[in-house]
Design a protein around this motif. Structure first.
Motif, short mmCIF file in Angstrom:
data_model
loop_
_atom_site.label_atom_id
_atom_site.label_comp_id
_atom_site.label_asym_id
_atom_site.label_seq_id
_atom_site.Cartn_x
_atom_site.Cartn_y
_atom_site.Cartn_z
N ALA A 98 0.80 -1.22 0.00
CA ALA A 98 0.00 0.00 0.00
C ALA A 98 0.84 1.28 0.00
CB ALA A 98 -0.94 0.00 1.20
N SER A 99 2.16 1.14 0.21
CA SER A 99 3.00 2.34 0.27
C SER A 99 4.38 2.03 -0.30
CB SER A 99 3.16 2.77 1.73
OG SER A 99 3.90 1.79 2.45
N GLY A 100 5.18 3.06 -0.45
CA GLY A 100 6.54 2.90 -0.95
C GLY A 100 7.38 2.05 -0.01
N PHE A 101 7.21 2.28 1.28
CA PHE A 101 7.96 1.52 2.29
C PHE A 101 7.63 0.03 2.19
CE2 PHE A 101 8.30 -0.23 6.62
CZ PHE A 101 9.66 -0.06 6.82
N GLU A 102 6.32 -0.25 2.15
CA GLU A 102 5.85 -1.63 2.04
C GLU A 102 6.32 -2.26 0.72
OE1 GLU A 102 1.59 -3.62 2.47
OE2 GLU A 102 1.65 -1.64 3.42
N ALA A 103 6.31 -1.47 -0.35
CA ALA A 103 6.76 -1.96 -1.66
C ALA A 103 8.22 -2.39 -1.61
CB ALA A 103 6.55 -0.89 -2.73
#
Length: 190
Positions: A98-103
């Protein structure tokens, strides 16, 4: 074309070699005999098809037989539509961030062949995800697809890190076919 012996198939399926021979002899597992010998050989694609048809785990074959796709999005309808068009039966394995960090975390652990980035999460974050992935030597060959919002605003950014762009709303089936072509050029999907 990669082929397996009955012994190798037995190890993959966790059964006795005789069981594999019976599958082969009954015609359930397709393959061929080596001329002048009784030895059997099972081509990789037939083995994968057999495993899928019988609900058996692909094990080590999964990495080479499935296209791993990471979807970076927050829109649940979009995610469900893509998951419906990228099912395991069509050789896709899907993960969602859902986010850049998670990606970033998912890219490291899931090791995808393709990443679909929905620019609706925010243009700056989406562009940063694409650029960061391209900087990492492990992800230079990954297929990157950008989903651009059709909000009437012109979207200008450096597209050099992206393989393909789709403008929303788009045909999810068309995207799935394009993905199959792009990833299929790098690995044999079954």
């Amino acid at each position: 074309m990669k082929v397996f012996t009955t012994g190798q198939v037995a190890k993959i399926c966790k059964v006795a070699p005789r069981t594999v021979s019976k599958w082969f002899d009954s015609g359930r597992l397709k393959g061929y005999r080596i001329p002048g010998s009784q030895d059997r050989r099972i081509p990789r694609e037939y083995l994968i098809k057999f495993l899928k048809e019988h609900g058996m785990p692909l094990g080590d074959l999964e990495d080479e037989a499935m296209a791993k796709c990471l979807i970076v999005a927050q829109d649940q309808v979009l995610i469900e539509n893509l998951k419906r068009e990228l099912p395991p039966e069509k050789a896709f394995k899907v993960a969602v961030a859902a986010s850049g960090f998670e990606a970033g975390i998912q890219a490291e652990s899931f090791n995808p062949d393709c990443i679909i980035v929905d620019f609706s999460i925010g243009k700056i974050e989406a562009v940063q995800i694409c650029q960061n992935l391209r900087k990492n030597i492990d992800f230079t060959d990954i297929v990157l697809i950008a989903l651009l919002p059709d909000d009437g605003q012109p979207m200008s950014f450096d597209r050099s890190s992206i393989n393909e762009t789709f403008k929303k709303p788009f045909d999810a089936h068309l995207l799935a076919e394009r993905l199959r072509t792009l990833v299929g050029s790098k690995k044999e999907l079954v």
